[in-house]
Design a protein around this motif. Structure first.
Motif, PDB file in Angstrom:
ATOM      1  N   GLU A  46       0.787  -1.236   0.000  1.00  0.00           N
ATOM      2  CA  GLU A  46       0.000   0.000   0.000  1.00  0.00           C
ATOM      3  C   GLU A  46       0.822   1.292   0.000  1.00  0.00           C
ATOM      4  O   GLU A  46       0.291   2.345  -0.339  1.00  0.00           O
ATOM      5  CB  GLU A  46      -1.007  -0.003   1.156  1.00  0.00           C
ATOM      6  N   ASN A  47       2.102   1.217   0.345  1.00  0.00           N
ATOM      7  CA  ASN A  47       2.885   2.457   0.332  1.00  0.00           C
ATOM      8  C   ASN A  47       3.437   2.744  -1.065  1.00  0.00           C
ATOM      9  O   ASN A  47       4.638   2.800  -1.303  1.00  0.00           O
ATOM     10  CB  ASN A  47       3.991   2.411   1.382  1.00  0.00           C
ATOM     11  N   THR A  48       2.491   2.917  -1.958  1.00  0.00           N
ATOM     12  CA  THR A  48       2.798   3.051  -3.375  1.00  0.00           C
ATOM     13  C   THR A  48       1.968   4.190  -3.950  1.00  0.00           C
ATOM     14  O   THR A  48       0.832   4.384  -3.532  1.00  0.00           O
ATOM     15  CB  THR A  48       2.378   1.751  -4.105  1.00  0.00           C
ATOM     16  N   VAL A  49       2.551   4.929  -4.897  1.00  0.00           N
ATOM     17  CA  VAL A  49       1.752   5.869  -5.683  1.00  0.00           C
ATOM     18  C   VAL A  49       1.931   5.477  -7.138  1.00  0.00           C
ATOM     19  O   VAL A  49       3.060   5.267  -7.593  1.00  0.00           O
ATOM     20  CB  VAL A  49       2.196   7.338  -5.486  1.00  0.00           C
ATOM     21  N   ILE A 106       7.830   5.743   0.256  1.00  0.00           N
ATOM     22  CA  ILE A 106       6.759   5.514  -0.712  1.00  0.00           C
ATOM     23  C   ILE A 106       7.387   5.220  -2.068  1.00  0.00           C
ATOM     24  O   ILE A 106       8.275   5.955  -2.520  1.00  0.00           O
ATOM     25  CB  ILE A 106       5.857   6.762  -0.835  1.00  0.00           C
TER      26      ILE A 106
END
Ligand SMILES: Cc1ncc(C[n+]2csc(CCOP(=O)(O)OP(=O)(O)O)c2C)c(N)n1
Lengths: 324, 391
Positions: A46-49, A106
């Motif tokens: 989830e720590n993704t853009v 991120i």
């Protein structure tokens, strides 16, 4: 092939259970590309853009006012995804440094189809890789502009029939060899380049995880079957992907700091390309001699890859520096 | 109040932007903008500003990168000219639709072809309908002031739109002028930290840049139009706040000796100061001439324009761009349509001038006035002419 059945029971930690790309999106049934994107999200966490290009994966996932994305996601245009991702990365970096956001790590990921990567998005991608942004760029290569109706791209393989390079009375479809994008990216001298295919989910996930662990740019070229555009039944995405790998049409390998490794999933001996061609309508028109020409090319390219691996293998690094 | 300094305007714009706590800039070199990019790079390299400077490989990527950074919640800046702006064109309406408060300095330059590097407004005019707040400056002081003011307007919670500040290339960007540079403390007092309405952060995942079909698209367009129209209120507020702090006040439409004028000229950008000298000359000859300077291009200041021209008999609209095969200059058609429904309005004339850096000295402006004054039968009304161009 029953390996994936009850997989969860035997190896519960190998795949993240979180669905960061939710169901209910509008992809065609049997789409190999959306399956690959889903696996990519699992590997990223989830720590993704994500910055996405215009194309199938964008329109099927972001129909306003709904969204399939459970990670922060931005789409701006077709050709500029790598530049958008560069900006996201630079922005987050500055904000983190100034203490304006929390300091969690991120990963910024750019994603595009073969058109958005190899053709119209090529310049922006080359620029972003050369500048050394801390980002992964994933090309989901379905070998044509599928979103706009199966037009050829520089990722379309020789001989495939598309709507702008159709097979006709005096034409055998695509007249050019597929651009070797992974090699072009490797030539940028970036830390990590890999090819992958969702028919080999653990290999694909491992490569995404590897790219994620690298501080700096990395590129993953993901072979993404398109039953609609390749004219094959919607239950064949996985098997066609496996055929592409087994025939050497799409070899799986990685290049880490310039050193090559052919993935263990590659067979000792390649299957003949006609086994692969039989699985799809887009190659149906090809004649025996045309198939032979393509077979020769595949053999040559695969040999080149094995040779590269031989002299640029991880274990050989020492020797190379000594020679240098 | 500020520091009295003398420097090149482009450098000063970079200095002013440097006072705004930007987080990120992506600028690609192009004459006559390049000095802004270079000086910003210096400021970053010397640690004078704490920002990421992304050395993109094109203007298309410059605009893409500032969109990405702004989406991430960063205060982002870019600058360009001419072909660079044309290359960004595709992305400008996307930036405004995404309601990203990006600020951009444009060193206006003619667009090709033929290739030309000098000043006119042919680069900004095709961007008119991209949904950006767009303003023109007349001198170095205004260029500095607007570069700072732009962030405050763009980031206001009732606006959230990108802003471009048009600074005539060479004629303004490369002039060394004396002006007052606000101090860091003053800018800190004026410009609050940027509070984005949504960001690309895993703490709260959002989807930006969605796909919208006929069921929503038109509503989104209407919302953007309303946002741009409503921004005028904020622009006026911010300008008056600036005036209170710095003593320099700005209006959407500036006037010079226009109150009792029978004949008016309308200019945009740096030509205003030269035209002003022509007005003085004409006034000395007893001609009741005046000047109207359009500072705010978008949102278009209808009320202010109508009020400024309503008592004049004749209005000369000057244009530094042309709509080929159309009604003349783009400013001309805009002004005509703005005044169409007025009961009392001047006769309107159009001169297209100063293309590709062609110099227009004071006597040329006087010549335009004289030609229009001599048009007793009104045969030149509503037509356009390329001023001073060889056949
Ligand atoms: C500048 C621009 N040119 C053309 C298009 C039209 N267009 C949208 S998606 C697309 C093809 C996408 O193909 P690809 O990148 O291979 O992704 P896929 O849809 O196959 O996943 C095209 C041509 C566009 N949106 N923008």
């Amino acid at each position: 092939m029953n390996i994936v059945e009850n997989f969860d029971l035997f190896a519960p930690k190998l795949i993240n259970k979180q669905e960061l790309l939710s169901s209910g999106h509008r992809a065609c049934s049997g789409c190999g590309e959306v399956l690959a994107v889903r696996l990519m999200c699992k590997a990223l966490g989830e720590n993704t853009v994500i910055a996405a290009a215009t194309g199938c994966m964008e329109i099927i996932s972001s129909m306003f006012p709904t969204t399939a994305w459970r990670v922060p996601w931005i789409h701006v245009a077709f050709e500029n995804t790598a530049a958008v991702a560069s900006g996201v990365e630079a922005g987050l970096k500055a904000l983190r440094k100034k203490g304006k956001i929390d300091d969690r790590y991120i990963k910024v990921v750019g994603m595009a189809g073969d058109g958005g990567t190899m053709d119209i998005g090529f310049q922006a991608l080359s620029g972003a890789m050369e500048r050394g942004h801390d980002m992964i760029f994933v090309c989901f290569d379905n070998e044509a502009y599928m979103n706009t109706g199966i037009q050829r791209s520089s990722g379309t393989p020789m001989g495939a029939s598309t709507t702008t390079a159709p097979a006709g009375k005096v034409s055998s479809g695509q007249k050019t060899w597929k651009k070797n994008m992974a090699e072009i990216m490797a030539a940028h001298g970036i830390p990590y380049v890999a090819t992958a295919c969702p028919s080999y989910p653990l290999d694909f996930i491992r490569k995404i995880e590897k790219a994620k662990s690298i501080k700096g740019p990395s590129y993953i070229h993901c072979f993404s079957m398109c039953p609609t555009g390749w004219r094959s039944p919607s239950n064949t995405a996985i098997s066609v992907g496996r055929l592409a790998v087994e025939t050497g049409v799409f070899p799986l390998f990685e290049v880490e700091h310039g050193l090559y490794r052919v993935s263990p999933d590659m067979p000792k001996k390649l299957r003949p390309v006609k086994d692969y061609f039989k699985s799809q309508g887009r190659f149906r028109h090809l004649k025996e001699d045309e198939i032979d020409t393509i077979q020769d090319r595949i053999n040559l390219e695969y040999k080149k890859l094995l040779e590269k691996e031989k002299c640029l293998k991880t274990g050989n690094a020492q020797k190379i520096t000594e020679v240098g | 109040m500020g520091k009295r300094v003398g420097m090149e305007v482009a450098i000063a714009v970079a200095e002013a932007v440097g006072l705004c706590d930007i987080d990120m800039a992506a600028v690609y070199p192009i004459t006559p903008q390049s000095h802004i990019a270079e000086h910003l790079s210096d400021l970053v390299a010397n640690g004078e500003i704490d920002a990421e400077f992304v050395t993109v490989e094109s203007e298309h990527s410059a605009m893409s990168a500032v969109i990405g950074a702004s989406g991430a919640g960063a205060r982002a800046f870019t600058a360009t000219s001419s072909q660079g702006l044309m290359l960004m064109h595709e992305l400008l309406p996307i930036a405004s639709a995404m309601r990203l408060p990006i600020c951009m300095a444009i060193a206006n330059r003619a667009i090709s072809g033929p290739l030309n590097i000098l000043n006119d407004h042919t680069d900004i005019m095709p961007q008119r309908d991209s949904g950006w707040i767009s303003m023109f400056v007349e001198n170095g002081q205004e260029a500095i002031d607007m570069s700072i003011i732009a962030f405050k307007i763009a980031e206001h919670k009732d606006v959230m739109l990108p802003v471009n500040v048009n600074i005539d290339g060479f004629q303004l960007t490369h002039m060394v002028e004396p002006f007052e540079m606000p101090t860091q403390e003053e800018v800190n007092q004026f410009l609050p930290p940027f509070v984005p309405h949504a960001t690309l952060h895993p703490a709260k995942p959002v989807t930006m840049g969605a796909f919208a079909m006929s069921d929503y698209f038109a509503e989104i367009m209407k919302a953007k139009d309303e946002a741009l129209k409503n921004s005028k209120k904020v622009i006026l507020e911010v300008w008056s706040e600036w005036a209170k702090l710095f003593g320099r006040s700005y209006k959407p439409v500036e006037t010079y000796k226009s109150e009792d004028a029978e004949i008016l000229m309308l200019t945009m950008g740096s030509m205003g100061e030269t035209a002003q000298m022509a007005i003085d000359e004409l006034r000395d000859k007893g001609i009741k001439a005046g000047l109207v300077k359009l500072r705010l291009w978008r949102p278009f200041p209808f009320e202010e324009l109508k009020a400024a021209v309503k008592n004049a008999k004749k209005l000369i609209v000057t244009d530094r761009a042309i709509s080929f095969g159309g009604p003349g200059g783009p400013v001309f058609s805009e002004i005509k349509s703005a005044l169409y429904a007025e009961n009392q309005r001047p006769l309107i004339y159009n001169y297209i001038y100063g293309l590709g850096g062609r110099d227009i000295p004071v006597p040329e402006f006087v010549g335009m006035f004289e030609k229009v004054l001599a048009d007793k039968t009104g045969q030149l009304v509503d037509s356009y002419e390329f001023w001073g161009v060889r056949e």
